[in-house]
Scaffold this active site. Structure first.
Site, PDB file in Angstrom:
ATOM      1  N   HIS A 147      -1.390  -0.295  15.344  1.00 15.89           N
ATOM      2  CA  HIS A 147      -0.211  -0.006  14.534  1.00 15.89           C
ATOM      3  C   HIS A 147       1.084  -0.538  15.164  1.00 15.89           C
ATOM      4  O   HIS A 147       2.023  -0.869  14.443  1.00 15.89           O
ATOM      5  CB  HIS A 147      -0.068   1.500  14.313  1.00 15.89           C
ATOM      6  CG  HIS A 147      -1.071   2.064  13.367  1.00 15.89           C
ATOM      7  ND1 HIS A 147      -2.421   2.014  13.605  1.00 15.89           N
ATOM      8  CD2 HIS A 147      -0.926   2.691  12.171  1.00 15.89           C
ATOM      9  CE1 HIS A 147      -3.067   2.595  12.607  1.00 15.89           C
ATOM     10  NE2 HIS A 147      -2.183   3.011  11.722  1.00 15.89           N
TER      11      HIS A 147
ATOM     12  N   GLU B 229       0.831  -1.201   0.000  1.00 18.11           N
ATOM     13  CA  GLU B 229       0.000   0.000   0.000  1.00 18.11           C
ATOM     14  C   GLU B 229       0.869   1.256   0.000  1.00 18.11           C
ATOM     15  O   GLU B 229       1.656   1.473   0.935  1.00 18.11           O
ATOM     16  CB  GLU B 229      -0.925  -0.020   1.216  1.00 18.11           C
ATOM     17  CG  GLU B 229      -1.880  -1.209   1.203  1.00 18.11           C
ATOM     18  CD  GLU B 229      -2.550  -1.473   2.534  1.00 18.11           C
ATOM     19  OE1 GLU B 229      -3.277  -2.479   2.632  1.00 18.11           O
ATOM     20  OE2 GLU B 229      -2.339  -0.690   3.493  1.00 18.11           O
TER      21      GLU B 229
ATOM     22  N   GLN C  89       1.515  -2.643   5.797  1.00 19.86           N
ATOM     23  CA  GLN C  89       1.815  -1.260   6.149  1.00 19.86           C
ATOM     24  C   GLN C  89       2.115  -1.073   7.635  1.00 19.86           C
ATOM     25  O   GLN C  89       3.003  -0.298   8.007  1.00 19.86           O
ATOM     26  CB  GLN C  89       0.666  -0.358   5.708  1.00 19.86           C
ATOM     27  CG  GLN C  89       1.022   1.108   5.670  1.00 19.86           C
ATOM     28  CD  GLN C  89      -0.048   1.917   4.958  1.00 19.86           C
ATOM     29  OE1 GLN C  89      -1.166   2.041   5.443  1.00 19.86           O
ATOM     30  NE2 GLN C  89       0.305   2.458   3.804  1.00 19.86           N
ATOM     31  N   PHE C  90       1.384  -1.747   8.497  1.00 21.83           N
ATOM     32  CA  PHE C  90       1.691  -1.853   9.930  1.00 21.83           C
ATOM     33  C   PHE C  90       1.369  -3.282  10.342  1.00 21.83           C
ATOM     34  O   PHE C  90       0.357  -3.836   9.911  1.00 21.83           O
ATOM     35  CB  PHE C  90       0.862  -0.864  10.765  1.00 21.83           C
ATOM     36  CG  PHE C  90       1.226   0.572  10.529  1.00 21.83           C
ATOM     37  CD1 PHE C  90       2.255   1.172  11.240  1.00 21.83           C
ATOM     38  CD2 PHE C  90       0.549   1.316   9.579  1.00 21.83           C
ATOM     39  CE1 PHE C  90       2.600   2.493  11.006  1.00 21.83           C
ATOM     40  CE2 PHE C  90       0.879   2.645   9.341  1.00 21.83           C
ATOM     41  CZ  PHE C  90       1.921   3.233  10.059  1.00 21.83           C
TER      42      PHE C  90
ATOM     43  N   ALA D 298      -5.915  -3.786   0.863  1.00 19.46           N
ATOM     44  CA  ALA D 298      -6.481  -5.095   1.189  1.00 19.46           C
ATOM     45  C   ALA D 298      -5.334  -6.062   1.449  1.00 19.46           C
ATOM     46  O   ALA D 298      -4.760  -6.619   0.505  1.00 19.46           O
ATOM     47  CB  ALA D 298      -7.369  -5.595   0.060  1.00 19.46           C
ATOM     48  N   GLU D 299      -4.997  -6.250   2.742  1.00 17.49           N
ATOM     49  CA  GLU D 299      -3.860  -7.107   3.084  1.00 17.49           C
ATOM     50  C   GLU D 299      -4.055  -8.544   2.609  1.00 17.49           C
ATOM     51  O   GLU D 299      -3.095  -9.222   2.247  1.00 17.49           O
ATOM     52  CB  GLU D 299      -3.608  -7.070   4.603  1.00 17.49           C
ATOM     53  CG  GLU D 299      -2.942  -5.798   5.101  1.00 17.49           C
ATOM     54  CD  GLU D 299      -3.895  -4.611   5.161  1.00 17.49           C
ATOM     55  OE1 GLU D 299      -5.124  -4.822   5.109  1.00 17.49           O
ATOM     56  OE2 GLU D 299      -3.402  -3.474   5.265  1.00 17.49           O
TER      57      GLU D 299
END
Length: 325
Positions: free
Chosen positions: A129, A29, A82-83, A59-60
């Site tokens: 996060h 992302e 992303q995290f 969308a992981e």
């Protein structure tokens, strides 16, 4: 050699491997033109183009599925979550598919996928996060879990991860990204996955840790040295596979140990390390192995983070308690 922060070393490792192997792909992302949330992929899109460095939908689960499909077509995907708190959306792809591919296929297929992700406390992130979820994946057979503590290790370990034929989860502590610099070779080099580093030699007690807690442990060791306690600090670098030989060798030398992790007491890998010490070096111990961890609660909101996270004082206190047992 050049001075690099950890984020610069990570970028340099990806650039090195994109140049080294045309089958390496980087995606996630906002990793293309924007260079990612922390700019870990900054400049890679401009150099290698959208066919090798590209953005995905938010969308992981799709990112994980894409990595699996590309691995089956002989690519070497470097996917970014992303995290790391978002990894649950990709849990099936990572734990049920990538981790089992070589076994399921009888060695006919491999999953040379690197799963990069920032994590860790001390930077006041929003909920989900910073969570320390490394223990979940260290308990998942078929996955390697790497957590560097410094720029030099970050580059060498990431290159090793990308070149590995099995899936590697590569976790990057956010607090370490730009907190300090050190000399890092400009050329390609590798650091063996599964090999710990003795970050500080000592004789009185072993402090076994990983990630951002390595620097906290080193600061505590410096303070304890002034008080006459000589600590050895073991930087695990990889928590799966675990370098049990280096751990046992250190404990047999110092006869005492504590394990330090940022994760909650019930999480992380501290309990596993203690069990391995009991299996391999129990008769060398002069005291029970101590633990310094976060409390067994949900990772707190930013206002309570400093109270919740383990710190230098906690390590010093537990060392003294173990020494005087």
């Amino acid at each position: 050699m050049t001075q690099m922060t950890m984020i610069q070393a990570i970028t340099d490792a990806m650039r090195t491997e994109l140049r080294h192997d045309e089958n390496v792909l980087v995606f996630g992302e906002d990793v293309a033109k924007n260079g990612g949330v922390f700019r870990a992929t900054e400049g890679l899109f401009d150099e290698f183009g959208e066919e090798r460095v590209f953005d995905t939908p938010l969308a992981e689960s799709g990112i994980g599925g894409l990595a699996l499909g590309l691995a089956l077509q002989n690519f070497r995907p470097v996917m970014e979550i992303q995290f790391f708190g978002f990894v649950f959306e990709a849990m099936d792809s990572v734990a049920s598919q990538l981790a089992r591919l070589r076994y399921r296929s009888g060695g006919a297929y491999h999953a040379p996928v690197t799963i990069r992700s920032p994590f860790g406390g001390g930077v006041k992130t929003p909920e989900l996060h910073a969570d320390n979820l490394e223990g979940l994946f260290a308990q998942c057979p078929g996955l390697k879990v790497v957590i560097p503590s410094n720029p030099y290790d970050a580059k060498g370990l990431l290159i090793s991860a990308i070149r590995d034929n099995d899936p590697v989860i590569f976790l990057e502590h956010m607090k370490l990204y730009r907190s300090f610099r050190e000399e890092v070779p400009e050329n390609a080099y590798t650091i063996e996955i599964g090999k710990a580093n003795v970050a500080r030699e000592g004789t009185d007690i072993s402090i076994i840790t990983y990630g951002a807690m390595v620097r906290t442990a080193l600061k505590a060791a410096d303070q304890l040295k002034k008080e006459g306690i000589d600590c050895e600090v073991i930087d695990l670098r990889t928590i799966s596979p675990l370098d049990v030989d280096t751990i046992a060798e250190s404990v047999k030398k110092t006869n005492r140990a504590i394990v330090v992790q940022e994760a909650q007491k019930q999480a992380g890998i501290a309990s596993t390390i203690i069990a391995e010490i009991n299996d391999r070096a129990l008769l060398s111990l002069d005291a029970p192995v101590g633990r310094v961890t976060a409390p067994d609660s949900v990772f707190p909101f930013a206002a309570a983070e400093d109270v919740w996270l383990p710190n230098e004082k906690d390590i010093i206190s537990k060392v003294k308690e173990t020494i005087t047992f």
